[in-house]
Structure formats: C-alpha cells, structure tokens
Write a protein that holds these residues in place. Structure first.
Motif, PDB file in Angstrom:
ATOM      1  N   ASP A  57      32.060 -38.016 -22.099  1.00 34.14           N
ATOM      2  CA  ASP A  57      32.077 -37.256 -23.167  1.00 34.14           C
ATOM      3  C   ASP A  57      33.051 -37.834 -24.346  1.00 34.14           C
ATOM      4  O   ASP A  57      32.923 -37.936 -25.301  1.00 34.14           O
ATOM      5  CB  ASP A  57      32.239 -35.758 -23.173  1.00 34.14           C
ATOM      6  CG  ASP A  57      31.224 -35.185 -22.117  1.00 34.14           C
ATOM      7  OD1 ASP A  57      30.033 -36.075 -22.037  1.00 34.14           O
ATOM      8  OD2 ASP A  57      31.020 -34.118 -21.842  1.00 34.14           O
ATOM      9  N   THR A  61      32.641 -39.022 -28.231  1.00 30.80           N
ATOM     10  CA  THR A  61      33.282 -38.448 -29.340  1.00 30.80           C
ATOM     11  C   THR A  61      34.192 -39.548 -30.040  1.00 30.80           C
ATOM     12  O   THR A  61      34.249 -39.510 -31.065  1.00 30.80           O
ATOM     13  CB  THR A  61      34.346 -37.173 -28.981  1.00 30.80           C
ATOM     14  OG1 THR A  61      35.147 -37.588 -27.984  1.00 30.80           O
ATOM     15  CG2 THR A  61      33.542 -36.288 -28.392  1.00 30.80           C
ATOM     16  N   THR A 131      29.417 -31.710 -22.695  1.00 34.28           N
ATOM     17  CA  THR A 131      29.719 -30.863 -23.805  1.00 34.28           C
ATOM     18  C   THR A 131      28.804 -31.201 -25.120  1.00 34.28           C
ATOM     19  O   THR A 131      28.973 -32.273 -25.601  1.00 34.28           O
ATOM     20  CB  THR A 131      31.235 -30.798 -24.105  1.00 34.28           C
ATOM     21  OG1 THR A 131      31.366 -32.370 -24.522  1.00 34.28           O
ATOM     22  CG2 THR A 131      32.042 -30.526 -22.907  1.00 34.28           C
ATOM     23  N   PHE A 132      27.795 -30.394 -25.132  1.00 36.18           N
ATOM     24  CA  PHE A 132      26.920 -30.783 -26.573  1.00 36.18           C
ATOM     25  C   PHE A 132      27.724 -30.563 -27.800  1.00 36.18           C
ATOM     26  O   PHE A 132      27.026 -30.984 -28.670  1.00 36.18           O
ATOM     27  CB  PHE A 132      25.551 -29.838 -26.348  1.00 36.18           C
ATOM     28  CG  PHE A 132      24.718 -30.384 -25.193  1.00 36.18           C
ATOM     29  CD1 PHE A 132      24.138 -31.539 -25.404  1.00 36.18           C
ATOM     30  CD2 PHE A 132      24.646 -29.662 -24.088  1.00 36.18           C
ATOM     31  CE1 PHE A 132      23.256 -32.153 -24.362  1.00 36.18           C
ATOM     32  CE2 PHE A 132      23.829 -30.131 -22.904  1.00 36.18           C
ATOM     33  CZ  PHE A 132      23.157 -31.358 -23.128  1.00 36.18           C
ATOM     34  N   SER A 133      28.786 -29.932 -27.979  1.00 35.55           N
ATOM     35  CA  SER A 133      29.450 -29.512 -28.749  1.00 35.55           C
ATOM     36  C   SER A 133      29.935 -31.081 -29.443  1.00 35.55           C
ATOM     37  O   SER A 133      30.202 -30.947 -30.827  1.00 35.55           O
ATOM     38  CB  SER A 133      30.771 -28.575 -28.792  1.00 35.55           C
ATOM     39  OG  SER A 133      31.409 -29.361 -27.828  1.00 35.55           O
ATOM     40  N   ALA A 136      28.402 -32.362 -32.746  1.00 32.98           N
ATOM     41  CA  ALA A 136      28.669 -31.876 -34.041  1.00 32.98           C
ATOM     42  C   ALA A 136      29.985 -32.622 -34.736  1.00 32.98           C
ATOM     43  O   ALA A 136      30.235 -32.350 -35.729  1.00 32.98           O
ATOM     44  CB  ALA A 136      29.297 -30.416 -34.032  1.00 32.98           C
ATOM     45  N   GLY A 140      30.619 -33.104 -38.535  1.00 32.84           N
ATOM     46  CA  GLY A 140      31.651 -32.341 -38.970  1.00 32.84           C
ATOM     47  C   GLY A 140      32.876 -32.883 -39.894  1.00 32.84           C
ATOM     48  O   GLY A 140      33.180 -32.331 -40.593  1.00 32.84           O
TER      49      GLY A 140
END
Length: 160
Positions: A57, A61, A131-133, A136, A140
């Motif tokens: 992840d 990111t 973590t699918f956040s 964003a 973001g």
C-alpha cells in the motif's frame, strides 16, 4: 457567434479535456509500475505474507503522491487567471480517475498474470490494496493545492 469567440470556446474545451485526460491516462501506467514494484507484485515478495501488505500500500501511495505532485506542478505553472476554474476542476476529476485506474490496472494485472507466491487459501493474499483510503491521496493532494490556488487567484466581481 464570432469566429474568434468560437475558437476561444474550442480552445478552452480542448484545454479542459487535456487537463482531465492526461492524469487519467497516467493511472494505468502507474498501475503497471505499482504491480511490478510492490512487494507481493510480479517481481518480488510473498503475497501470502501479511507483513508485506502494508508496504504494498505504501508503494501505491508513493506513486500516487508522485503523480499528484506532477499534476500540481503543472497546475501551478499554468496559473493564468482566465478559465482557471475549469482547468483545475478537470485536473481534479482526471486525478480521481487516474487513481482508480491505477488501482484497477494493478489489481487486474495481478489477477491475469498473477503475483509472486500468493496463496489462494490466505484471504487477502491476492494483489491489491489493504487500505482503500489510499485511493483518495492523489485527488486529495490535488484538491488541497487547487483550493489554495483558487483562493489566491480568485478576485471578487466588480460592480458597475
């Protein structure tokens, strides 16, 4: 409608399409990079080792943040006051689409071509995001910078 105003309308529409499409096209390219570079992806790691899911992840990111910085740099360099709202909104929409396409490309490549040593009996060992956040992050960052730019570039309407 005059020819010059019609040409300006087409140029403005083409600019907004470019600001929307280019980040969206970068998504699948970054999805391939994510699938290749992340632990448990194609090149290295063990997909069934849950200790490597968070670093996977983090690679996502990191690539998302890099893409957001590139979009932001281009947005700051194109700080012309005329038509900035449409350009920035298109960049935000394109960044959201790019983030989702990045995720779908990486997961799709993991499903079609497999990942390194995933175990079907271990839930979550298939290549993907835990973590699918993280989806964003790219839009973001772009949204926060665009909010700042719009705040700086906005001028109140003048009354006659």
């Amino acid at each position: 409608m005059e020819a010059s105003s019609r040409a300006r309308t087409w140029a403005s529409a083409a600019t907004m399409v470019r600001w929307c499409v280019l980040p969206a096209v970068a998504g699948p390219v970054l999805g391939v990079a994510w699938w290749l570079a992340a632990p448990g992806g194609r090149l290295y790691g063990d997909g069934s080792d849950y200790g490597q899911w968070i670093p996977r992840d983090f690679v996502f990111t990191g690539l998302s943040a890099l893409a957001a910085v590139v979009v932001v740099v281009f947005a700051v360099r194109a700080h012309v006051r005329v038509g900035f709202a449409g350009r920035y909104l298109a960049a935000l929409v394109g960044s959201g689409a790019g983030s989702v396409l990045m995720w779908l490309t990486g997961v799709g490549l993991g499903m079609v071509f497999g990942s390194s040593r995933s175990d079907p009996s271990v839930v979550g060992s298939a290549f993907g995001l835990a973590t699918f956040s993280a989806l964003a992050l790219w839009p973001g960052i772009v949204a926060v910078v665009i909010l700042g730019l719009v705040t700086v570039l906005w001028s109140p309407p003048t009354r006659p």
